[in-house]
Design a protein around this motif. Structure first.
Motif, PDB file in Angstrom:
ATOM      1  N   ALA A 225       0.831  -1.214   0.000  1.00  0.00           N
ATOM      2  CA  ALA A 225       0.000   0.000   0.000  1.00  0.00           C
ATOM      3  C   ALA A 225       0.864   1.263   0.000  1.00  0.00           C
ATOM      4  O   ALA A 225       0.553   2.237  -0.702  1.00  0.00           O
ATOM      5  N   MET A 226       1.965   1.229   0.760  1.00  0.00           N
ATOM      6  CA  MET A 226       2.873   2.388   0.814  1.00  0.00           C
ATOM      7  C   MET A 226       3.529   2.639  -0.546  1.00  0.00           C
ATOM      8  O   MET A 226       3.591   3.771  -1.017  1.00  0.00           O
TER       9      MET A 226
ATOM     10  N   THR B 191       0.942   3.949  -2.986  1.00  0.00           N
ATOM     11  CA  THR B 191       0.628   5.354  -2.676  1.00  0.00           C
ATOM     12  C   THR B 191       1.729   6.282  -3.168  1.00  0.00           C
ATOM     13  O   THR B 191       1.459   7.329  -3.776  1.00  0.00           O
TER      14      THR B 191
ATOM     15  N   SER C 104       1.414   8.984  -6.139  1.00  0.00           N
ATOM     16  CA  SER C 104       1.711  10.387  -5.807  1.00  0.00           C
ATOM     17  C   SER C 104       2.740  10.970  -6.766  1.00  0.00           C
ATOM     18  O   SER C 104       2.585  12.098  -7.258  1.00  0.00           O
TER      19      SER C 104
END
Length: 305
Positions: free
Chosen positions: A174-175, A178, A182
């Protein structure tokens, strides 16, 4: 399936040849003539696209590594890492191309126009930042990719005949997702913002030229042609990027990559680096004039014989 592979390999071959031609052209311009600021960026973009196409082709890479007798695990890690670094660089360098062209055509009285005469100074810093950022950002690929084995198949997602992605903790996944989104949203948003700015400038310029009855001068402007080319590339990049993004991240989230999906993704991913040099070659008068000069030279040589 075999016909799709043939199409992908033909596409990659065409893209590599076109980018190699453009790379040598820009090197010649940089070394022997007075280059424009965007020539340095386009030169890097051509190199990045050559590596991107080569690392995205299983057949070429497999043959190269096979001849060097290199371990499959090292081959997979290297291929995945380099390919993803080049993909990230393609986004960033295309964004730089759009930003620098927006600065180039900005009126001297505008905010961006103040940076016009400092482009070369900022360019080196921008290149160093973009390369170091992508080399470090994509380093997780070295850990989470490797040679495919029949042991613990549920912890691997096979993406080529010999290579796979290893499963990772949900939080880490998930990191990474993300951070990737971004980064991409920031650079693509910047591309679209500068593109909208360039369209506004061109529209204003066109209205002024119509008022002054000198529309023919606008049509002949090299700046306008260069700006239109970059706008076309940005729009094309954004469309192809999001199609590729949806396919790849859907597969990763579902942890399922069938051969057809992988082939379609490779085709979509190779469209931009293949089309870019063809668009640049056809729209740059310097390339067209050079080709015409070479043709006349060859004709003159053969006529003498």
């Amino acid at each position: 399936m075999s016909s799709l592979r043939t199409v992908i390999n033909f596409q990659a071959g065409l893209g590599v040849l076109a980018n190699m031609f453009l790379l040598f052209f820009y090197i010649f311009i940089i070394l022997c003539h007075r280059p424009k600021p965007t020539d340095m960026i386009s030169c890097q973009l051509s190199f990045i696209h050559i590596v991107l196409l080569l690392t995205g082709s299983d057949i070429w890479i497999r043959d190269i590594f096979k001849s060097l007798n290199i371990d499959n695990d090292f081959k997979c890690k290297t291929t995945f890492y380099v390919n993803r670094v080049m993909r990230g660089l393609s986004i960033c360098i295309t964004c730089l191309l759009s930003v620098f062209q927006a600065v180039t055509i900005s009126p001297s009285s505008s905010l961006l126009g103040k940076f016009k005469y400092k482009l070369k100074k900022y360019m080196i810093s921008a290149f160093l930042f973009v390369w170091s950022f992508n080399l470090s950002f994509t380093s997780y690929r070295i850990i989470y990719s490797g040679a495919f084995t029949n042991v613990n198949e549920t912890t691997q997602m096979k993406v080529t005949k010999f290579c796979s992605l290893f499963s990772m903790n949900y939080i880490i996944r998930a990191m990474i997702l993300t951070m990737t989104i971004s980064r991409d949203v920031f650079f693509i948003g910047l591309m679209l913002a500068t593109s909208a700015y360039m369209v506004t400038i061109l529209f204003r310029h066109q209205r002024q030229c119509k008022h002054l009855h000198s529309l023919s001068h606008l049509r002949a402007s090299p700046e306008k042609r260069a700006t239109q080319t970059i706008l076309l590339l940005v729009i094309f990049f954004v469309v192809m990027y999001w199609v590729d993004f949806i396919i790849s991240h859907t597969a990763v989230l579902l942890w399922m990559y069938d051969p057809v999906t992988l082939s379609v993704q490779k085709f979509v991913m190779n469209v931009y680096p293949t089309i870019t040099p063809l668009v640049q070659i056809s729209s740059d008068n310097r390339v067209i004039n050079m080709v015409k000069h070479m043709q006349s030279l060859c004709h003159h040589i053969f006529k003498k014989r």
